[in-house]
Write an enzyme that holds these catalytic residues in place. Sequence first.
Site, mmCIF file in Angstrom:
data_model
loop_
_atom_site.group_PDB
_atom_site.id
_atom_site.type_symbol
_atom_site.label_atom_id
_atom_site.label_comp_id
_atom_site.label_asym_id
_atom_site.label_seq_id
_atom_site.Cartn_x
_atom_site.Cartn_y
_atom_site.Cartn_z
ATOM 1 N N ASP A 164 28.494 20.018 59.936
ATOM 2 C CA ASP A 164 28.435 19.252 61.202
ATOM 3 C C ASP A 164 27.182 19.294 61.679
ATOM 4 O OD1 ASP A 164 28.847 18.110 63.697
ATOM 5 O OD2 ASP A 164 29.451 20.177 64.608
ATOM 6 N N GLU A 418 31.985 29.749 57.658
ATOM 7 C CA GLU A 418 33.332 29.152 57.497
ATOM 8 C C GLU A 418 33.749 28.645 56.185
ATOM 9 O OE1 GLU A 418 33.503 26.303 60.628
ATOM 10 O OE2 GLU A 418 33.480 27.891 62.133
ATOM 11 N N TYR A 474 37.060 28.798 68.910
ATOM 12 C CA TYR A 474 37.077 27.674 69.911
ATOM 13 C C TYR A 474 38.233 27.332 70.956
ATOM 14 C CZ TYR A 474 32.759 26.211 67.799
ATOM 15 O OH TYR A 474 31.525 26.183 67.257
ATOM 16 N N GLU A 511 30.278 31.995 66.961
ATOM 17 C CA GLU A 511 30.294 30.770 67.510
ATOM 18 C C GLU A 511 31.443 30.796 68.297
ATOM 19 O OE1 GLU A 511 30.689 27.408 65.046
ATOM 20 O OE2 GLU A 511 29.071 28.055 63.630
HETATM 21 C C1 GCB Z 1 31.967 25.150 63.608
HETATM 22 C C2 GCB Z 1 30.679 25.035 62.582
HETATM 23 C C3 GCB Z 1 29.525 24.418 63.193
HETATM 24 C C4 GCB Z 1 29.932 23.194 64.153
HETATM 25 C C5 GCB Z 1 30.752 23.920 64.995
HETATM 26 C C6 GCB Z 1 31.396 22.631 66.097
HETATM 27 O O1 GCB Z 1 32.833 26.062 63.464
HETATM 28 O O2 GCB Z 1 30.340 26.513 62.132
HETATM 29 O O3 GCB Z 1 28.791 24.084 62.146
HETATM 30 O O4 GCB Z 1 28.752 22.668 64.358
HETATM 31 O O5 GCB Z 1 31.816 24.350 64.737
HETATM 32 O O6 GCB Z 1 30.652 22.408 67.259
HETATM 33 O O7 GCB Z 1 32.450 22.158 65.827
#
Ligand code: GCB
Length: 605
Positions: A164, A418, A474, A511
């Site tokens: 990403d 990841e 998330y 994250e």
């Molecule tokens: C993740 C990735 C990161 C992405 C992020 C996202 O898990 O490690 O590279 O930018 O999610 O915002 O989806």
Amino acid sequence: MMLFPTSTATRTVTSLNGIWNFDLQQPGRENNPQTKLSTDKVMAVPASFNDQTVDEDIREHSGYVWYEREFEIPAILTDQRLTLHFGSATHEAWVYVNGDLIGHHKGGFTPFDLPINDVVEAGTNRVSVKLSNLLDQTTLPVGNYSETKDENGNIVHHVDENFDFFNYAGLHRNVELVATPWTYINDIIINPDVNLDEEIADVNIAVSVSDDYDEIKIKIKDEDGQTVGEASDADSVISLSNVHLWQPLGAYLYDAEITIIKDGNTVDTYTEPFGIRTVEAKDGQFLINGKPFYFKGFGKHEDTYVNGKGINEAYNVLDLNLLKQMGANSFRTSHYPYSEEMMRLCDREGIVVIDETPAVGLMPAFNFDISGAMASADKKNPFWHDIDTQEAHKQVIEEMISRDKNHACVVIWSIANEPATFLDGSYEYFAPMFELARKLDPQKRPCTFVNIMLSTAGKDRCTDLVDILALNRYYGWYINTGDLKTAAKDQEAELRAWQELYPDKPIMFTEFGADTVAGMHSAYNEPFSEEYQVNYYKMNAEVFDKIDNFVGEQLWNFADFQTKFGIQRVQGNKKGIFTRSREPKAAAIWLSQRWNSIPNFNYKK
Ligand code: GCB
């Protein structure tokens, strides 16, 4: 094995940064570096090439490009050993000087040095770099590579990023002409062994020199320039008393001054700064200098307007100032080693760094929809048997640790971001990678990989390999979207499950985040609004504070950043708490209140 290029009493570093000639290599046409590059295009170095023109063909180019410039070598330097130093060339480079191929390097985020004495003369010389930005299933990062043919039957390359962020490429970091003596210091390994109670340290220093010499002098100087320890052996232990520790946000740097003497003359001298501190992950805690540390900070990117992934030192300074103002103390070099200049800045500023390899995209077909991926995560998948990145992975571990081993700021090596560690074969892939990192690091820092949301407690196959659990989660964004109550429940349940399964391993988030359009507001807590981002972070904070072994929060992301095209991205990823130009969103204000009230040490216990 390469020292950061600096001029000293015996060394001269000349910058080759500036305006270079540039061209795309057109399909079916191989440039001949024996003759001058015939082009009217120019590019600034260091920087990505992508955003420096208004030409879509250049911005979206996949394949080969050429950089070229002339440079002058003063006659007084030609008796010395001359090399060209590239801070990085993304992703693969073939370097020619005066038409002769002098070397090749693959891997876009680590430096390399190429000797040039045999092909240069005093006066004007020409350097040409053929650069590839292609990525596939053998490279790191991992790309999905394909080919088509144009109307003339020539091959056209395509790369779809399996990750990403935008596949920026170019001569991203400083390019320098380095002149050293022929008998030169090759490498310096510094490993302080500290007794925290007695405030003393045995500093192990190992110097390697290219050739025979008569005498070596090692001096350790404190920040006032006073010599506090000396030795005269290439492999020395120097004992220091009343040690000043390198502390998070309280950096203290010593200098190791090395001098090589031959026939009564100084032939080479080099000074390596270093800090003295301990790091350890144990009993569910992360200890720096023996005290339980709490990580507050970010996953970042090297990503700025126009420069792209090119080094941008003004942004580096600004970002660390913003970080400190936020009450933060740390970041992760997601998802590749950052410039050496940034690591040196973090040493000076006392910023704690998780240093990550470019091993990103090690999973079956990446797309932006984690919830979709979760649905298919359990299916049998031969991914780890098919992937071919082992060689590149070992190389980046070696190059990252070799470059960054002496940096006090680095407290954890992240072996990958990841990877599909919920799939069969991942343990067999990663065990040797961890073994290699642990063997290569003189300071034996804790190691981890960053765990993807699909790989929940009990499902992940590689957790036994890590010293600290680094989770990307998330809840409330990719799953439970807009439902922070359920998100909190699910997140707490997962964290408790991890803590129960691995009671000795500290846990942190590397994250968590929610895309937020700066200036968008909602009275109904709508996703993408600044209010939702604030409430998302509040929800997370409440859960974190309930978990004993939870030792740190690094959110995603410090700033908005550019990505590949995708229907879930509007001009890139908007999870920044700052915009791409570093204006704060509402969450930055709320988080700075939280973090400024959390101490660096002893927050949890
Ligand atoms: C993740 C990735 C990161 C992405 C992020 C996202 O898990 O490690 O590279 O930018 O999610 O915002 O989806």
